[in-house]
Motif scaffolding. Structure first.
Motif, PDB file in Angstrom:
ATOM      1  N   CYS A  32      36.152  26.543  38.605  1.00  0.00           N
ATOM      2  CA  CYS A  32      35.137  26.661  37.560  1.00  0.00           C
ATOM      3  C   CYS A  32      33.923  25.782  37.864  1.00  0.00           C
ATOM      4  CB  CYS A  32      35.711  26.294  36.203  1.00  0.00           C
ATOM      5  SG  CYS A  32      36.363  24.616  36.078  1.00  0.00           S
ATOM      6  N   PHE A  47      23.689  32.827  36.476  1.00  0.00           N
ATOM      7  CA  PHE A  47      25.037  33.396  36.562  1.00  0.00           C
ATOM      8  C   PHE A  47      25.136  34.345  37.745  1.00  0.00           C
ATOM      9  CE2 PHE A  47      26.135  31.680  32.490  1.00  0.00           C
ATOM     10  CZ  PHE A  47      27.531  31.732  32.422  1.00  0.00           C
ATOM     11  N   GLU A  48      24.117  35.161  37.943  1.00  0.00           N
ATOM     12  CA  GLU A  48      24.106  36.097  39.064  1.00  0.00           C
ATOM     13  C   GLU A  48      24.244  35.347  40.387  1.00  0.00           C
ATOM     14  OE1 GLU A  48      20.691  38.827  40.954  1.00  0.00           O
ATOM     15  OE2 GLU A  48      21.204  39.346  38.877  1.00  0.00           O
ATOM     16  N   THR A  81      27.932  33.502  40.570  1.00  0.00           N
ATOM     17  CA  THR A  81      29.058  34.417  40.790  1.00  0.00           C
ATOM     18  C   THR A  81      29.035  34.955  42.210  1.00  0.00           C
ATOM     19  OG1 THR A  81      27.823  36.268  39.823  1.00  0.00           O
ATOM     20  CG2 THR A  81      29.333  35.075  38.365  1.00  0.00           C
ATOM     21  N   LYS A  82      27.864  35.270  42.705  1.00  0.00           N
ATOM     22  CA  LYS A  82      27.742  35.804  44.062  1.00  0.00           C
ATOM     23  C   LYS A  82      28.037  34.725  45.108  1.00  0.00           C
ATOM     24  CE  LYS A  82      24.416  37.839  47.254  1.00  0.00           C
ATOM     25  NZ  LYS A  82      23.017  38.136  47.496  1.00  0.00           N
ATOM     26  N   LEU A 142      32.898  33.141  41.766  1.00  0.00           N
ATOM     27  CA  LEU A 142      33.524  32.909  40.467  1.00  0.00           C
ATOM     28  C   LEU A 142      33.193  34.049  39.516  1.00  0.00           C
ATOM     29  CD1 LEU A 142      32.632  29.140  39.971  1.00  0.00           C
ATOM     30  CD2 LEU A 142      34.818  30.089  40.722  1.00  0.00           C
ATOM     31  N   THR A 143      34.070  34.286  38.551  1.00  0.00           N
ATOM     32  CA  THR A 143      33.763  35.247  37.499  1.00  0.00           C
ATOM     33  C   THR A 143      32.964  34.527  36.407  1.00  0.00           C
ATOM     34  OG1 THR A 143      35.869  34.801  36.402  1.00  0.00           O
ATOM     35  CG2 THR A 143      35.809  36.657  37.963  1.00  0.00           C
ATOM     36  N   GLU A 144      32.249  35.294  35.613  1.00  0.00           N
ATOM     37  CA  GLU A 144      31.382  34.701  34.592  1.00  0.00           C
ATOM     38  C   GLU A 144      32.142  33.839  33.591  1.00  0.00           C
ATOM     39  OE1 GLU A 144      29.021  37.761  32.779  1.00  0.00           O
ATOM     40  OE2 GLU A 144      27.649  37.820  34.486  1.00  0.00           O
ATOM     41  N   ASP A 145      33.402  34.156  33.339  1.00  0.00           N
ATOM     42  CA  ASP A 145      34.165  33.367  32.369  1.00  0.00           C
ATOM     43  C   ASP A 145      34.564  31.993  32.906  1.00  0.00           C
ATOM     44  OD1 ASP A 145      35.991  34.678  34.143  1.00  0.00           O
ATOM     45  OD2 ASP A 145      37.620  34.321  32.710  1.00  0.00           O
ATOM     46  N   ARG A 146      34.261  31.709  34.179  1.00  0.00           N
ATOM     47  CA  ARG A 146      34.597  30.411  34.779  1.00  0.00           C
ATOM     48  C   ARG A 146      33.345  29.548  34.984  1.00  0.00           C
ATOM     49  NH1 ARG A 146      38.455  29.032  33.100  1.00  0.00           N
ATOM     50  NH2 ARG A 146      38.741  27.456  34.714  1.00  0.00           N
ATOM     51  N   ILE A 147      32.248  29.939  34.350  1.00  0.00           N
ATOM     52  CA  ILE A 147      30.982  29.224  34.477  1.00  0.00           C
ATOM     53  C   ILE A 147      30.429  28.952  33.078  1.00  0.00           C
ATOM     54  CG2 ILE A 147      28.599  29.338  35.339  1.00  0.00           C
ATOM     55  CD1 ILE A 147      29.668  31.442  37.401  1.00  0.00           C
TER      56      ILE A 147
END
Length: 118
Positions: free
Chosen positions: A57, A82-83, A86-87, A91-96
């Motif tokens: 995270c 976020f873009e 994640t790239k 990580l997925t958005e729910d981990r940020i």
């Protein structure tokens, strides 16, 4: 003069000088600030939980003068950051999680004075 503080439980090896430079450039572009004014620190390998999970995270804090002072602005910033995260970090958005802090020129010191006088 934006300040970006990234705290994560990802290992230090993930954050090569190239990744730090990309992060700095990405946030500078997002905030429409000159890259030579960016201040970035990454604290990797921390014991962390987001939503009760210690899966990989990131908690990102963005502090800046005049560009983080409204929900509309921060919605745009959040989407772009976020873009990137994640790239780049996988990580997925729910981990940020991102925190935005609006700074006033008198709250930032530089060259023996504050930004109000520069």
């Amino acid at each position: 003069m934006p300040f970006v503080e990234l705290r994560t439980n990802l290992p230090a090896g993930v954050f090569s000088p190239d990744v730090l430079k990309k992060l700095s450039c990405s946030v500078a572009e997002t905030l429409q600030k000159p890259e030579d004014r960016m201040n970035v620190v990454v604290s990797p390998g921390l014991p962390m939980l987001i939503a009760g999970s210690s899966s990989p995270c990131v908690m990102l804090s963005v502090s800046a003068i005049s560009v983080t002072d409204s929900a509309d602005k921060n919605k745009v910033h959040s989407n772009k950051i976020f873009e990137f995260l994640t790239k780049e970090l996988g990580l997925t958005e729910d981990r940020i999680v991102i925190q935005f802090h609006a700074l006033e020129p008198h709250q930032v010191g530089k060259k023996g004075t504050v930004m109000s006088f520069l």
